[in-house]
Write an enzyme that holds these catalytic residues in place. Structure first.
Site, PDB file in Angstrom:
ATOM      1  NE  ARG A  16     -96.390  -1.928  25.078  1.00 38.20           N
ATOM      2  CZ  ARG A  16     -97.454  -2.425  24.427  1.00 38.20           C
ATOM      3  NH1 ARG A  16     -98.650  -2.368  24.977  1.00 38.20           N
ATOM      4  NH2 ARG A  16     -97.298  -2.990  23.244  1.00 38.20           N
ATOM      5  N   GLY A  81     -94.874  -1.732  11.716  1.00 40.59           N
ATOM      6  CA  GLY A  81     -96.173  -2.359  11.921  1.00 40.59           C
ATOM      7  C   GLY A  81     -96.190  -3.847  11.603  1.00 40.59           C
ATOM      8  CG  ASP A 104     -96.126 -10.208  22.124  1.00 33.25           C
ATOM      9  OD1 ASP A 104     -96.885 -10.910  21.431  1.00 33.25           O
ATOM     10  OD2 ASP A 104     -96.320  -8.987  22.325  1.00 33.25           O
ATOM     11  CE1 TYR A 347     -69.258 -28.054  43.298  1.00 34.32           C
ATOM     12  CE2 TYR A 347     -66.879 -28.284  43.503  1.00 34.32           C
ATOM     13  CZ  TYR A 347     -68.002 -28.039  42.735  1.00 34.32           C
ATOM     14  OH  TYR A 347     -67.869 -27.805  41.387  1.00 34.32           O
ATOM     15  CG  ASN A 367     -63.957 -28.665  40.651  1.00 32.62           C
ATOM     16  OD1 ASN A 367     -63.878 -27.908  41.607  1.00 32.62           O
ATOM     17  ND2 ASN A 367     -64.940 -28.620  39.779  1.00 32.62           N
ATOM     18  CE1 TYR A 368     -61.199 -22.614  36.953  1.00 25.14           C
ATOM     19  CE2 TYR A 368     -61.824 -21.244  38.821  1.00 25.14           C
ATOM     20  CZ  TYR A 368     -61.476 -21.369  37.488  1.00 25.14           C
ATOM     21  OH  TYR A 368     -61.433 -20.250  36.693  1.00 25.14           O
ATOM     22  CB  SER A 404     -62.022 -37.780  59.328  1.00 25.68           C
ATOM     23  OG  SER A 404     -63.036 -38.721  59.261  1.00 25.68           O
TER      24      SER A 404
HETATM   25  C1  UD1 Z   1    -101.330  -6.498  18.522  1.00 31.32           C
HETATM   26  C2  UD1 Z   1    -102.515  -6.361  17.558  1.00 31.32           C
HETATM   27  C3  UD1 Z   1    -103.793  -6.201  18.376  1.00 31.32           C
HETATM   28  C4  UD1 Z   1    -103.946  -7.386  19.301  1.00 31.32           C
HETATM   29  C5  UD1 Z   1    -102.699  -7.588  20.174  1.00 31.32           C
HETATM   30  C6  UD1 Z   1    -102.786  -8.928  20.872  1.00 31.32           C
HETATM   31  C7  UD1 Z   1    -101.866  -5.310  15.440  1.00 31.32           C
HETATM   32  C8  UD1 Z   1    -101.790  -4.041  14.688  1.00 31.32           C
HETATM   33  N1  UD1 Z   1    -102.311  -5.228  16.703  1.00 31.32           N
HETATM   34  O1  UD1 Z   1    -101.222  -5.283  19.276  1.00 31.32           O
HETATM   35  O2  UD1 Z   1    -104.921  -6.121  17.515  1.00 31.32           O
HETATM   36  O3  UD1 Z   1    -105.092  -7.202  20.106  1.00 31.32           O
HETATM   37  O4  UD1 Z   1    -101.514  -7.629  19.365  1.00 31.32           O
HETATM   38  O5  UD1 Z   1    -101.730  -9.106  21.766  1.00 31.32           O
HETATM   39  O6  UD1 Z   1    -101.536  -6.344  14.904  1.00 31.32           O
HETATM   40  N2  UD1 Z   1     -94.045  -6.616  15.539  1.00 31.32           N
HETATM   41  C9  UD1 Z   1     -93.031  -6.676  14.603  1.00 31.32           C
HETATM   42  N3  UD1 Z   1     -92.768  -5.588  13.833  1.00 31.32           N
HETATM   43  C10 UD1 Z   1     -93.476  -4.446  13.934  1.00 31.32           C
HETATM   44  C11 UD1 Z   1     -94.527  -4.388  14.895  1.00 31.32           C
HETATM   45  C12 UD1 Z   1     -94.784  -5.492  15.680  1.00 31.32           C
HETATM   46  O7  UD1 Z   1     -92.360  -7.702  14.463  1.00 31.32           O
HETATM   47  O8  UD1 Z   1     -93.185  -3.508  13.173  1.00 31.32           O
HETATM   48  C13 UD1 Z   1     -94.319  -7.814  16.365  1.00 31.32           C
HETATM   49  C14 UD1 Z   1     -93.985  -7.619  17.836  1.00 31.32           C
HETATM   50  O9  UD1 Z   1     -92.685  -8.052  18.108  1.00 31.32           O
HETATM   51  C15 UD1 Z   1     -95.016  -8.500  18.507  1.00 31.32           C
HETATM   52  C16 UD1 Z   1     -96.195  -8.496  17.562  1.00 31.32           C
HETATM   53  O10 UD1 Z   1     -95.694  -8.077  16.310  1.00 31.32           O
HETATM   54  O11 UD1 Z   1     -94.562  -9.836  18.641  1.00 31.32           O
HETATM   55  C17 UD1 Z   1     -97.302  -7.571  18.023  1.00 31.32           C
HETATM   56  O12 UD1 Z   1     -96.806  -6.269  18.196  1.00 31.32           O
HETATM   57  P1  UD1 Z   1     -97.201  -5.384  19.446  1.00 31.32           P
HETATM   58  O13 UD1 Z   1     -96.538  -4.077  19.301  1.00 31.32           O
HETATM   59  O14 UD1 Z   1     -96.973  -6.145  20.682  1.00 31.32           O
HETATM   60  O15 UD1 Z   1     -98.754  -5.214  19.145  1.00 31.32           O
HETATM   61  P2  UD1 Z   1     -99.905  -4.885  20.163  1.00 31.32           P
HETATM   62  O16 UD1 Z   1     -99.970  -3.414  20.362  1.00 31.32           O
HETATM   63  O17 UD1 Z   1     -99.787  -5.745  21.344  1.00 31.32           O
HETATM   64 CA    CA Z   2     -98.304  -7.324  22.103  1.00 33.21          CA
END
Ligand code: UD1
Ligand code: CA
Length: 445
Positions: A16, A81, A104, A347, A367-368, A404
């Site tokens: 996104r 996930g 994030d 500069y 300088n460069y 100057s």
């Molecule tokens: C997630 C939560 C949601 C919460 C929201 C808050 C889950 C299933 N969902 O949703 O309940 O309200 O955050 O911001 O936990 N990531 C991985 N590997 C993966 C999937 C995700 O490392 O396979 C990491 C992403 O980089 C990110 C974090 O997990 O830092 C959350 O993933 P993201 O896809 O942003 O989840 P949301 O849909 O925002």
């Molecule tokens: Ca998120």
């Protein structure tokens, strides 16, 4: 009991963001999102940290090492996930309490993390909840008689569940005793066929383990999924940084117009006029004034110095006490001794400028040469006349004058005058004759 461990998830693709840069490397307050999260973890006093990154993400790993050299880095080979991501760092689960954070979600305060871990005294899982203005996209906290029963992701929520305004912020603490067995049992029977960490709640409740919720403000737990949210987080962070700067004694005349970095250090009674940008790595000592429209990065400004308006201090600038850098002056890797001045249009790069030296308007250190950068050394009390070019490597010794308009290619000894320009000649009556010649035959006005 082993000490608590933090696992930070940063393997998401961040589609996104519509960017070629991975999400957690986007910056707010001059630092990557992931660095903010690691700072929070450190601030909460958590020692062992694991970060889960996506495959071939050496860039993310590098940013992690830079901000937390001891963090262990795990690769999640396929993005299946949040629970799957935690298990990619299985080796970090040592039996101590576990804190899961998202890479994030950069604005979480250390005390919020500590509060979650403390609440594990009475619960197997503690979830951080919040009530966003718009809950769309967040997991909903499904409560029943005051107990959290499940977290339902937006995609899988019923219309009634979608109306719930209490949402999952993403931070979860698991007691060491239950963390691993709960997370390992999570299945992927949902619309996205992902292993959701949030499913640990229903599993825990099925075993009658208690699950607690702590609430935070939306501002603190906002997750960044796109560039609008990135900009919102930046705005929230700037507010915090400005408030902190003023609390420790800096005068921000128009705070909303000043941009700070997370590591900006402004001492007491520093005055910052409207519209100033502080990039990473700036320290300003007591009583200095940073005037409008100046841009500073990687610079140290000594006590009582005056910078700008319209000055640009680039990395490696070190200004002593009471130095004056005026309008349209650029400095880079330049050290200025106490009381030295460059008041207009200059500069100064790869240079040392002695104390009380004066750099005239239009002075350029060359300088460069297209291949190498070499140094210019200007001694204490030296006076560089306007519009001079100092071709490095070159040394202007203490107390010397540069006439100057000179192009200086050779060292100038102490207290000498360096002149390197064509000698002036005046041709008597020349202008008058020229005008007469040109106006011959033309009617008088
Ligand atoms: C997630 C939560 C949601 C919460 C929201 C808050 C889950 C299933 N969902 O949703 O309940 O309200 O955050 O911001 O936990 N990531 C991985 N590997 C993966 C999937 C995700 O490392 O396979 C990491 C992403 O980089 C990110 C974090 O997990 O830092 C959350 O993933 P993201 O896809 O942003 O989840 P949301 O849909 O925002
Ligand atoms: Ca998120």
């Amino acid at each position: 009991m082993p000490e608590p461990t933090a696992i930070v998830l940063a393997a998401g693709e961040g589609t996104r963001m519509a960017s070629s840069l991975p999400k957690v490397l986007h910056r707010i307050g001059g630092q990557p999102l992931i660095a903010h999260v690691l700072t929070t973890v450190r601030g909460a006093g958590i020692g062992p940290v694991a970060v889960v990154v996506g495959p071939k993400r050496e860039d993310v790993a590098e940013a992690v090492r830079e901000s937390a050299p001891k963090a262990r880095i795990f690769v999640q080979k396929e993005r299946r996930g949040t629970a799957h991501a935690v298990l990619a760092a299985r080796d970090a689960l040592t039996g101590g309490d576990l804190l899961v954070m998202f890479g994030d979600t950069p604005l979480v305060r250390p005390q919020t993390v500590t509060a979650l871990l403390d609440a594990l005294k009475d619960s197997a899982i503690v979830v951080l909840g919040f009530r966003p203005a718009d809950p769309t996209g967040y997991g909903r906290l499904v409560m029943e008689s005051g107990q959290l029963q499940a977290i339902r992701e937006e995609r899988d929520a019923s219309p009634a569940e979608k109306k719930i305004d209490l949402c999952n912020a993403g931070l979860m603490a698991f007691s060491g005793q239950h963390a691993r067995s709960l997370i390992e049992r999570i299945k992927n029977n949902n619309t996205k066929k992902e292993f959701y960490l949030t499913d640990a709640i229903a599993l825990a409740r099925a075993e009658n383990l208690s699950v607690a919720v702590r609430e935070a403000s939306e501002e603190e737990v906002m997750g960044i999924n796109d560039k609008s949210q990135l900009a919102e987080a930046e705005a929230a962070l700037q507010k915090r940084l400005r408030a902190a700067a003023m609390q420790s004694g800096a005068n921000l005349v128009a705070p909303d117009t000043v941009f700070l970095s997370a590591d900006t250090k402004l001492a007491k009674d520093v005055i910052v006029e409207p519209y100033v940008v502080f990039g990473p790595g700036v320290t300003v000592q007591q009583g200095a004034t940073i005037r409008s429209f100046s841009h500073l990065e990687g610079a140290h400004v000594g006590a009582g110095a005056s910078i700008g308006p319209y000055a640009r201090l680039r990395p490696g600038t070190k200004l002593g006490e009471k130095v004056r850098i005026g309008n349209f002056v650029e400095t880079k890797a330049a050290e200025f001794g106490k009381g030295a001045k460059a008041n207009h249009l200059a500069y100064v790069g790869d240079s040392t400028v002695g104390k009380d030296a004066n750099i005239g308007a239009g002075t350029i250190t060359c300088n460069y040469d297209g291949f190498n950068k070499t140094k210019t050394i200007i001694g204490d009390g030296a006076f560089i006349g306007s519009n001079s070019s100092l071709v490095a490597p070159v040394k202007i010794d203490k107390g010397a004058y540069i006439a100057s308009g000179s192009i200086i290619t050779e060292n100038v000894p102490a207290d000498a005058l360096g002149v390197a320009r064509a000698k002036q000649q005046n041709k008597k009556g020349w202008a008058k004759n020229y005008r007469a010649l040109k106006s011959k035959g033309k009617p008088k006005k």
